[in-house]
Design a protein around this motif. Structure first.
Motif, PDB file in Angstrom:
ATOM      1  N   GLY A  64       1.015  -1.213  -0.124  1.00 33.89           N
ATOM      2  CA  GLY A  64       0.046   0.195   0.060  1.00 33.89           C
ATOM      3  C   GLY A  64       0.684   1.337  -0.032  1.00 33.89           C
ATOM      4  O   GLY A  64       1.922   1.125   0.344  1.00 33.89           O
ATOM      5  N   ALA A  65       0.181   2.500  -0.585  1.00 30.92           N
ATOM      6  CA  ALA A  65       0.981   3.648  -0.578  1.00 30.92           C
ATOM      7  C   ALA A  65       1.249   4.075   0.699  1.00 30.92           C
ATOM      8  O   ALA A  65       0.079   5.104   1.198  1.00 30.92           O
ATOM      9  N   MET A  66       2.109   4.095   1.511  1.00 34.26           N
ATOM     10  CA  MET A  66       2.337   4.840   3.020  1.00 34.26           C
ATOM     11  C   MET A  66       3.323   5.920   3.010  1.00 34.26           C
ATOM     12  O   MET A  66       4.455   5.518   2.241  1.00 34.26           O
ATOM     13  N   THR A  67       3.244   7.064   3.137  1.00 32.95           N
ATOM     14  CA  THR A  67       4.242   8.062   3.134  1.00 32.95           C
ATOM     15  C   THR A  67       5.400   7.826   4.051  1.00 32.95           C
ATOM     16  O   THR A  67       5.149   7.308   5.001  1.00 32.95           O
ATOM     17  N   GLN A  68       6.352   8.159   3.407  1.00 33.90           N
ATOM     18  CA  GLN A  68       7.791   7.865   4.097  1.00 33.90           C
ATOM     19  C   GLN A  68       7.951   9.130   5.229  1.00 33.90           C
ATOM     20  O   GLN A  68       7.258  10.126   4.814  1.00 33.90           O
ATOM     21  N   SER A  69       8.552   8.784   6.489  1.00 34.54           N
ATOM     22  CA  SER A  69       8.711   9.842   7.201  1.00 34.54           C
ATOM     23  C   SER A  69      10.010  10.099   7.898  1.00 34.54           C
ATOM     24  O   SER A  69      10.735   8.896   7.935  1.00 34.54           O
ATOM     25  N   ASP A  70      10.472  11.260   8.493  1.00 28.40           N
ATOM     26  CA  ASP A  70      11.593  11.060   9.421  1.00 28.40           C
ATOM     27  C   ASP A  70      11.554  10.634  10.616  1.00 28.40           C
ATOM     28  O   ASP A  70      12.553  10.130  11.273  1.00 28.40           O
ATOM     29  N   ARG A  82       9.885  19.340  13.510  1.00 29.49           N
ATOM     30  CA  ARG A  82       9.164  20.314  12.268  1.00 29.49           C
ATOM     31  C   ARG A  82      10.209  21.652  12.342  1.00 29.49           C
ATOM     32  O   ARG A  82      10.277  21.991  11.214  1.00 29.49           O
ATOM     33  N   ALA A  83      10.710  21.828  13.347  1.00 29.49           N
ATOM     34  CA  ALA A  83      11.424  23.318  13.089  1.00 29.49           C
ATOM     35  C   ALA A  83      12.697  22.767  12.277  1.00 29.49           C
ATOM     36  O   ALA A  83      13.119  23.760  11.656  1.00 29.49           O
ATOM     37  N   GLN A  84      12.888  21.618  12.452  1.00 30.45           N
ATOM     38  CA  GLN A  84      14.359  21.461  11.666  1.00 30.45           C
ATOM     39  C   GLN A  84      13.860  20.797  10.166  1.00 30.45           C
ATOM     40  O   GLN A  84      14.963  20.309   9.411  1.00 30.45           O
ATOM     41  N   GLY A  85      12.659  20.849   9.762  1.00 31.67           N
ATOM     42  CA  GLY A  85      12.414  20.497   8.298  1.00 31.67           C
ATOM     43  C   GLY A  85      11.993  19.056   8.180  1.00 31.67           C
ATOM     44  O   GLY A  85      11.922  18.478   7.204  1.00 31.67           O
ATOM     45  N   LEU A  86      11.974  18.351   9.397  1.00 34.58           N
ATOM     46  CA  LEU A  86      11.668  16.827   9.599  1.00 34.58           C
ATOM     47  C   LEU A  86      10.156  16.612   9.185  1.00 34.58           C
ATOM     48  O   LEU A  86       9.234  17.303   9.779  1.00 34.58           O
ATOM     49  N   LYS A  87       9.978  15.629   8.336  1.00 34.19           N
ATOM     50  CA  LYS A  87       8.640  15.022   8.080  1.00 34.19           C
ATOM     51  C   LYS A  87       8.221  14.216   9.255  1.00 34.19           C
ATOM     52  O   LYS A  87       8.665  13.178   9.643  1.00 34.19           O
ATOM     53  N   CYS A  88       7.212  14.599   9.970  1.00 35.65           N
ATOM     54  CA  CYS A  88       6.569  13.990  11.205  1.00 35.65           C
ATOM     55  C   CYS A  88       5.399  13.098  10.927  1.00 35.65           C
ATOM     56  O   CYS A  88       4.677  13.582  10.301  1.00 35.65           O
ATOM     57  N   ASP A  89       5.448  11.976  11.764  1.00 29.77           N
ATOM     58  CA  ASP A  89       4.258  10.936  11.525  1.00 29.77           C
ATOM     59  C   ASP A  89       3.885  10.645  13.043  1.00 29.77           C
ATOM     60  O   ASP A  89       4.508  10.010  13.536  1.00 29.77           O
ATOM     61  N   PHE A  90       2.968  11.461  13.311  1.00 27.73           N
ATOM     62  CA  PHE A  90       2.706  11.510  14.829  1.00 27.73           C
ATOM     63  C   PHE A  90       1.230  11.115  15.104  1.00 27.73           C
ATOM     64  O   PHE A  90       0.327  11.763  14.592  1.00 27.73           O
ATOM     65  N   THR A 101       9.526   4.896   8.379  1.00 26.14           N
ATOM     66  CA  THR A 101      10.450   6.099   8.858  1.00 26.14           C
ATOM     67  C   THR A 101      11.802   5.805   9.232  1.00 26.14           C
ATOM     68  O   THR A 101      12.262   4.968   8.957  1.00 26.14           O
ATOM     69  N   LYS A 102      12.493   7.000   9.547  1.00 23.86           N
ATOM     70  CA  LYS A 102      13.914   6.908   9.726  1.00 23.86           C
ATOM     71  C   LYS A 102      14.153   6.788  11.343  1.00 23.86           C
ATOM     72  O   LYS A 102      15.093   5.986  11.825  1.00 23.86           O
ATOM     73  N   ALA A 103      13.298   7.403  12.076  1.00 26.07           N
ATOM     74  CA  ALA A 103      13.513   7.438  13.526  1.00 26.07           C
ATOM     75  C   ALA A 103      12.021   7.093  14.347  1.00 26.07           C
ATOM     76  O   ALA A 103      11.037   7.635  13.814  1.00 26.07           O
ATOM     77  N   ILE A 104      12.201   6.605  15.563  1.00 27.38           N
ATOM     78  CA  ILE A 104      11.114   6.211  16.176  1.00 27.38           C
ATOM     79  C   ILE A 104      11.432   7.149  17.591  1.00 27.38           C
ATOM     80  O   ILE A 104      12.304   7.273  18.170  1.00 27.38           O
TER      81      ILE A 104
END
Length: 166
Positions: A39-45, A69-77, A111-114
């Motif tokens: 399925g198409a799930m968006t990548q996050s940082d 967010r201030a660092q320009g990271l894509k957040c998945d919360f 994601t890249k980080a948890i």
């Protein structure tokens, strides 16, 4: 008491809970599960999924979101148990939506980080640590005791400074 009288063995991954309730302590066991990712799930940082549980914990979660967010990271919360009037960044954070364990695994894989934010006075390792190790994801945690454990990897883990969380 019901669990201790019903089962042969009751364990906790939290040192303090084990001591307080007279349970055996053992770090959480964990298995690597690879869900269908077709399925198409968006990548996050950065990914966080959990209950707000308290105002203090919710404030920490939001602070991490804001810093990332201030660092320009894509957040998945994904944050549950948040009253309607306390939802902020509602267009960027998913609120009060339960997901399955396999859906959680899909978010972890993408994601890249948890992010791991402990409950007040919690002590021990949560499934987020094991997820980060097994799936080779960076861990951002406020668990200060992790630095003293055999699982600590300074190249793959960042311990949040409590002074920066308020």
């Amino acid at each position: 008491e019901y669990a201790k009288n019903t089962f042969d063995l009751v364990v906790s991954y939290d040192h303090k809970d084990a001591q307080q309730y007279g349970l055996k302590y053992y770090p959480t066991p964990h298995s690597k599960i690879i869900p269908d990712t077709s399925g198409a799930m968006t990548q996050s940082d950065v990914y966080f999924c959990g209950k707000a549980k308290s105002r203090e914990r919710f404030a920490k979660i939001i602070r991490i979101f804001e810093l990332c967010r201030a660092q320009g990271l894509k957040c998945d919360f994904i944050i549950t148990e948040v009253p309607e009037n306390e939802k902020i960044y509602a267009d960027e954070i998913t609120y009060n939506t339960e997901i399955t364990y396999l859906e959680n695994c899909q978010h972890i894989i993408n994601t890249k980080a948890i992010v791991e934010i402990l409950q007040n006075d919690a002590s021990g390792f949560t499934p987020r640590l094991w997820d980060s190790i097994i799936h080779e994801k960076y861990l951002i945690t406020d668990n200060m005791s992790i630095a003293e454990s055999k699982f600590y990897d300074s190249d793959g883990m960042f311990i949040l400074n409590p002074q920066n969380m308020s």
